[in-house]
Design a protein around this motif. Structure first.
Motif, PDB file in Angstrom:
ATOM      1  N   LEU A 150       0.832  -1.206   0.000  1.00 36.82           N
ATOM      2  CA  LEU A 150       0.000   0.000   0.000  1.00 36.82           C
ATOM      3  C   LEU A 150       0.868   1.258   0.000  1.00 36.82           C
ATOM      4  O   LEU A 150       0.646   2.191  -0.783  1.00 36.82           O
ATOM      5  CB  LEU A 150      -0.917  -0.026   1.220  1.00 36.82           C
ATOM      6  CG  LEU A 150      -2.180   0.840   1.185  1.00 36.82           C
ATOM      7  CD1 LEU A 150      -3.175   0.283   0.182  1.00 36.82           C
ATOM      8  CD2 LEU A 150      -2.818   0.890   2.579  1.00 36.82           C
ATOM      9  N   TYR A 193       1.305   4.041  -3.189  1.00 38.45           N
ATOM     10  CA  TYR A 193       0.981   5.467  -3.027  1.00 38.45           C
ATOM     11  C   TYR A 193       2.172   6.342  -3.418  1.00 38.45           C
ATOM     12  O   TYR A 193       2.021   7.367  -4.090  1.00 38.45           O
ATOM     13  CB  TYR A 193       0.570   5.731  -1.582  1.00 38.45           C
ATOM     14  CG  TYR A 193       0.260   7.187  -1.307  1.00 38.45           C
ATOM     15  CD1 TYR A 193      -0.728   7.855  -2.026  1.00 38.45           C
ATOM     16  CD2 TYR A 193       0.957   7.886  -0.326  1.00 38.45           C
ATOM     17  CE1 TYR A 193      -1.015   9.188  -1.778  1.00 38.45           C
ATOM     18  CE2 TYR A 193       0.688   9.215  -0.079  1.00 38.45           C
ATOM     19  CZ  TYR A 193      -0.309   9.869  -0.805  1.00 38.45           C
ATOM     20  OH  TYR A 193      -0.582  11.191  -0.564  1.00 38.45           O
ATOM     21  N   TYR A 203      -2.706   8.392  -5.945  1.00 35.32           N
ATOM     22  CA  TYR A 203      -3.888   8.154  -5.106  1.00 35.32           C
ATOM     23  C   TYR A 203      -4.886   7.195  -5.744  1.00 35.32           C
ATOM     24  O   TYR A 203      -5.399   6.287  -5.097  1.00 35.32           O
ATOM     25  CB  TYR A 203      -4.552   9.501  -4.787  1.00 35.32           C
ATOM     26  CG  TYR A 203      -5.874   9.375  -4.094  1.00 35.32           C
ATOM     27  CD1 TYR A 203      -5.947   8.947  -2.770  1.00 35.32           C
ATOM     28  CD2 TYR A 203      -7.068   9.662  -4.763  1.00 35.32           C
ATOM     29  CE1 TYR A 203      -7.167   8.822  -2.123  1.00 35.32           C
ATOM     30  CE2 TYR A 203      -8.286   9.533  -4.135  1.00 35.32           C
ATOM     31  CZ  TYR A 203      -8.334   9.115  -2.811  1.00 35.32           C
ATOM     32  OH  TYR A 203      -9.539   8.981  -2.174  1.00 35.32           O
ATOM     33  N   VAL A 239      -3.702   3.596  -5.564  1.00 38.41           N
ATOM     34  CA  VAL A 239      -3.672   3.031  -4.214  1.00 38.41           C
ATOM     35  C   VAL A 239      -5.085   2.765  -3.705  1.00 38.41           C
ATOM     36  O   VAL A 239      -5.324   1.830  -2.942  1.00 38.41           O
ATOM     37  CB  VAL A 239      -2.883   3.946  -3.245  1.00 38.41           C
ATOM     38  CG1 VAL A 239      -3.712   5.130  -2.760  1.00 38.41           C
ATOM     39  CG2 VAL A 239      -2.411   3.159  -2.020  1.00 38.41           C
ATOM     40  N   LYS A 240      -6.070   3.593  -4.148  1.00 43.60           N
ATOM     41  CA  LYS A 240      -7.457   3.375  -3.727  1.00 43.60           C
ATOM     42  C   LYS A 240      -7.989   2.058  -4.306  1.00 43.60           C
ATOM     43  O   LYS A 240      -8.664   1.277  -3.622  1.00 43.60           O
ATOM     44  CB  LYS A 240      -8.314   4.554  -4.178  1.00 43.60           C
ATOM     45  CG  LYS A 240      -9.683   4.615  -3.502  1.00 43.60           C
ATOM     46  CD  LYS A 240     -10.366   5.925  -3.802  1.00 43.60           C
ATOM     47  CE  LYS A 240     -11.701   5.994  -3.081  1.00 43.60           C
ATOM     48  NZ  LYS A 240     -12.607   4.891  -3.395  1.00 43.60           N
ATOM     49  N   PHE A 300      -6.318  -0.788  -2.431  1.00 42.64           N
ATOM     50  CA  PHE A 300      -6.911  -0.977  -1.107  1.00 42.64           C
ATOM     51  C   PHE A 300      -8.185  -1.798  -1.198  1.00 42.64           C
ATOM     52  O   PHE A 300      -8.392  -2.744  -0.424  1.00 42.64           O
ATOM     53  CB  PHE A 300      -7.187   0.391  -0.472  1.00 42.64           C
ATOM     54  CG  PHE A 300      -7.897   0.321   0.842  1.00 42.64           C
ATOM     55  CD1 PHE A 300      -7.227  -0.023   2.001  1.00 42.64           C
ATOM     56  CD2 PHE A 300      -9.271   0.564   0.916  1.00 42.64           C
ATOM     57  CE1 PHE A 300      -7.888  -0.106   3.217  1.00 42.64           C
ATOM     58  CE2 PHE A 300      -9.945   0.477   2.134  1.00 42.64           C
ATOM     59  CZ  PHE A 300      -9.244   0.148   3.282  1.00 42.64           C
ATOM     60  N   LYS A 315      -3.153   3.549   7.592  1.00 37.37           N
ATOM     61  CA  LYS A 315      -2.336   4.063   6.483  1.00 37.37           C
ATOM     62  C   LYS A 315      -3.238   4.627   5.385  1.00 37.37           C
ATOM     63  O   LYS A 315      -2.973   5.713   4.845  1.00 37.37           O
ATOM     64  CB  LYS A 315      -1.450   2.937   5.937  1.00 37.37           C
ATOM     65  CG  LYS A 315      -0.501   3.379   4.823  1.00 37.37           C
ATOM     66  CD  LYS A 315       0.524   4.373   5.346  1.00 37.37           C
ATOM     67  CE  LYS A 315       1.380   4.919   4.247  1.00 37.37           C
ATOM     68  NZ  LYS A 315       2.279   5.991   4.727  1.00 37.37           N
ATOM     69  N   MET A 316      -4.313   3.904   5.076  1.00 31.28           N
ATOM     70  CA  MET A 316      -5.235   4.371   4.028  1.00 31.28           C
ATOM     71  C   MET A 316      -5.974   5.634   4.471  1.00 31.28           C
ATOM     72  O   MET A 316      -6.212   6.551   3.663  1.00 31.28           O
ATOM     73  CB  MET A 316      -6.226   3.249   3.697  1.00 31.28           C
ATOM     74  CG  MET A 316      -6.986   3.493   2.405  1.00 31.28           C
ATOM     75  SD  MET A 316      -5.873   3.609   0.982  1.00 31.28           S
ATOM     76  CE  MET A 316      -6.725   4.818  -0.011  1.00 31.28           C
ATOM     77  N   GLU A 347      -5.814   9.309   2.598  1.00 27.54           N
ATOM     78  CA  GLU A 347      -6.995  10.105   2.232  1.00 27.54           C
ATOM     79  C   GLU A 347      -6.907  11.517   2.800  1.00 27.54           C
ATOM     80  O   GLU A 347      -7.251  12.503   2.130  1.00 27.54           O
ATOM     81  CB  GLU A 347      -8.256   9.402   2.746  1.00 27.54           C
ATOM     82  CG  GLU A 347      -9.556  10.088   2.388  1.00 27.54           C
ATOM     83  CD  GLU A 347      -9.813  10.094   0.889  1.00 27.54           C
ATOM     84  OE1 GLU A 347     -10.273  11.141   0.377  1.00 27.54           O
ATOM     85  OE2 GLU A 347      -9.555   9.067   0.227  1.00 27.54           O
ATOM     86  N   TYR A 357     -13.449   3.777   5.164  1.00 28.13           N
ATOM     87  CA  TYR A 357     -12.244   3.165   5.730  1.00 28.13           C
ATOM     88  C   TYR A 357     -12.423   2.880   7.220  1.00 28.13           C
ATOM     89  O   TYR A 357     -12.014   1.820   7.716  1.00 28.13           O
ATOM     90  CB  TYR A 357     -11.034   4.081   5.511  1.00 28.13           C
ATOM     91  CG  TYR A 357     -10.808   4.463   4.061  1.00 28.13           C
ATOM     92  CD1 TYR A 357     -11.138   3.587   3.026  1.00 28.13           C
ATOM     93  CD2 TYR A 357     -10.278   5.702   3.714  1.00 28.13           C
ATOM     94  CE1 TYR A 357     -10.949   3.928   1.694  1.00 28.13           C
ATOM     95  CE2 TYR A 357     -10.084   6.065   2.385  1.00 28.13           C
ATOM     96  CZ  TYR A 357     -10.431   5.172   1.382  1.00 28.13           C
ATOM     97  OH  TYR A 357     -10.244   5.525   0.073  1.00 28.13           O
TER      98      TYR A 357
END
Length: 597
Positions: free
Chosen positions: A481, A485, A490, A493-494, A497, A513-514, A518, A532
């Motif tokens: 992750l 990023y 972004y 990575v979204k 996730f 981390k997520m 954000e 999240y």
């Protein structure tokens, strides 16, 4: 109870009057002492006695004694100690006696009484304390040793010390430490008598009334102790410990010789015996007298001494060809190599000798995994890179199921920027099962990040998720992750996730981390944050109070947040949290509402 307390307080009045009369305390201070003493007395007269109350009372009395001592030093008044200090000392001993009588098993309480007696030189009382303590705690050799050492060193009574050691040995007939200290005590007694005799002879006094036995003066009692102990206690460690004690006394040459002969005869196959004999050459070398030694001469002597040590070790590895024996030899060589010296010639000789011993142990297949690591480090420090690669490969072949060995080999290849790093990683993964390979995968992806393309690194991350165990894959998910990023942005990575959330398990840091990613966006959307947080709470909502509080804070502080949701989040938290966590959450939520969190 009240009458008893009043009687105890009245017993204090003479000492307090003396303190006021001689000017050490004022009337106001005397009243404060009485009030405090009254409160402490009531606490130790209750039915349900508490150890802490006795300790606090004792500590108060000790502090009072220290204050009186300082006041006496300041005023120069040194009289009336019988009426003042001795009365307080008697009271402290009485408190200790009551406490140790009630809590007999508390060794620390007994030791506190012993320390107090030593501090205030209460020898007669201390003798009683030791006697009572040893009757209750006869199963603790350290207490017997403490009592015997006090008799020997403070009361100067070797007879009492001997009596205590003999009693202790009846309870602990196979305790090495007891025999060692008993052996030391007998040698101290012999040394003391030798000094006394010498002083009498120098003063030319008649020794008719004094009987100094030649056997005792020569340490015969210690020899008897050693012979008795060596029959009951097996092992080289005890023999070496006794020998080191005997070396402290200059009249024990015959005794040392006997111990050494016994050591060589009974434990010739033990590596520690050979290690001692080899290192003994260093001591013997330092004892050799030299007249006007030059720097070069000193270096030559050190080199010769070390050669003699190594000659003994060479004989040892032939006589006892074991892994432990080689370890002793290598440890000695490394110790000598790490010693500081201004002679480059000597340092180079030590390095060559150490590397040679490593090679011989390797050829004999008697080198442990830990020693391979030390060998590699030495080779790298000496810039012998090719040899380091060769040794790393040999270690990996011998310990093919060891993750640490493969990791060590890979670190060498990476450090030297070799081309076969990927091939070695593949070989390592092939030999090892999936469990425990996390250090290799983290090392592999970290190396790939700085060496390979993004596509290759991403492929490696995806492969690692399937190759590691579920518990270990958690760490790889976090790293994946973070790397995505940093390198892909972004949006990527979204998507990642969402994809990773399809396979458990997860860690809390994975979700945090997520959430942090954000928050770092210019258009941080509360809708995404809620997603999240909700995902994280499904996994950790029953065991983590801070996650709920962070969610509530987010709703309160975010521009798109809905404070009206806080009530339902609070209600859900109260339902999901387990055990004491509910109370912890309520406390923190209250602090949050009042602005203190």
């Amino acid at each position: 109870m009240a009458e008893r307390i009043e009687q105890r307080l009245e017993d204090r009045i003479p000492e307090l009057e003396q303190l006021e009369r001689v000017g050490l305390f004022t009337r106001r201070e005397i009243r404060a002492v009485l009030r405090k003493a009254s409160a402490l007395e009531y606490k130790i007269q209750r039915r349900a006695l508490r150890k802490e109350d006795f300790i606090n009372y004792i500590q108060y009395e000790v502090n009072l004694l220290e204050l009186i001592k300082k006041r006496r030093a300041r005023t120069g008044y040194s009289f009336k100690k019988d009426e003042i200090e001795y009365s307080i000392l008697h009271r402290v001993h009485s408190l200790f006696n009551r406490a140790t009588g009630k809590w007999k098993d508390d060794v620390q309480l007994w030791l506190s009484h012993v320390a107090f007696c030593k501090q205030w030189n209460a020898k007669h009382q201390l003798s009683k304390v030791f006697s009572t303590m040893l009757a209750i705690h006869s199963n603790k050799p350290a207490l017997w040793i403490m009592a015997a050492k006090w008799e020997m060193e403070t009361r100067l009574s070797s007879e009492s010390a001997r009596h205590l050691f003999l009693r202790a040995l009846r309870f602990h007939p196979e305790c090495p430490k007891l025999y060692q200290e008993y052996f030391r005590m007998e040698l101290m007694h012999a040394e003391k008598q030798r000094k006394e005799k010498k002083e009498f002879e120098q003063a030319k006094m008649d020794l008719g009334e004094f009987n100094y036995s030649e056997e005792i003066l020569n340490g015969e009692m210690a020899r008897i102790v050693y012979r008795d102990a060596s029959q009951k206690i097996k092992g080289v460690e005890f023999q070496l410990a006794v020998l080191s004690i005997a070396k402290l006394f200059d009249f024990t040459q015959d005794l040392q010789k006997e111990i050494l002969e016994s050591l060589q005869a009974r434990y010739a196959d033990d590596p520690l015996t050979w290690d001692f004999l080899a290192r003994r050459e260093l001591e013997l070398g330092s004892l050799q007298p030299t007249e006007h030694p030059t720097k070069q001469r000193k270096v030559s002597q050190v080199a010769q001494t070390e050669e003699r040590c190594c000659a003994v070790f060479d004989e040892a590895v032939r006589a006892v060809p074991t892994e432990d024996m080689w370890k002793c030899y290598i440890t000695f060589c490394l110790e000598r190599y790490n010693r500081k010296t201004n002679s480059e010639e000597l340092k180079q000789k030590r390095l060559e000798r150490t590397l040679s011993v490593f090679s011989k142990a390797h050829e004999s297949s008697l080198l442990s995994e830990a020693l391979y690591k030390q060998w590699l480090q030495l080779l790298l420090d000496s810039n012998l890179c090719e040899k380091a690669v060769e040794v790393a490969e040999a270690a990996a072949k011998k310990f093919s199921q060891s993750v640490e060995t493969w990791q060590m080999r890979l670190q060498v290849l990476i450090q030297l920027k070799r081309d076969d790093v990927t091939q070695c990683f593949e070989e390592a993964i092939k030999h090892l099962k999936s469990k425990g390979t996390l250090p290799l995968w983290t090392l592999w992806v970290e190396w790939s990040e700085g060496t390979n393309s993004k596509e290759d690194t991403e492929t490696l991350y995806q492969r690692s998720l399937h190759a590691t165990t579920p518990a270990e894959s958690v760490t790889m998910k976090e790293m994946y992750l973070d790397w995505t990023y940093r390198n892909c942005g972004y949006k990527k990575v979204k998507k990642l996730f969402t994809s990773l959330c399809e396979n458990r398990p997860f860690s809390l840091d994975f979700f945090r981390k997520m959430i942090q990613i954000e928050k770092e966006q210019e258009s941080c959307k509360m809708l995404h944050l809620r997603e999240y947080y909700e995902r994280a709470l499904r996994e950790f909502g029953s065991t983590n109070t801070d996650l709920w509080l962070d969610y509530i804070k987010e709703e309160l502080s975010h521009p798109q947040g809905k404070p009206e949701n806080c009530g339902s989040i609070h209600w859900r938290a109260m339902k999901m949290l387990q055990g004491d966590l509910v109370e912890d959450f309520v406390s923190k939520y209250t602090l949050l509402q009042t602005g203190h969190l």
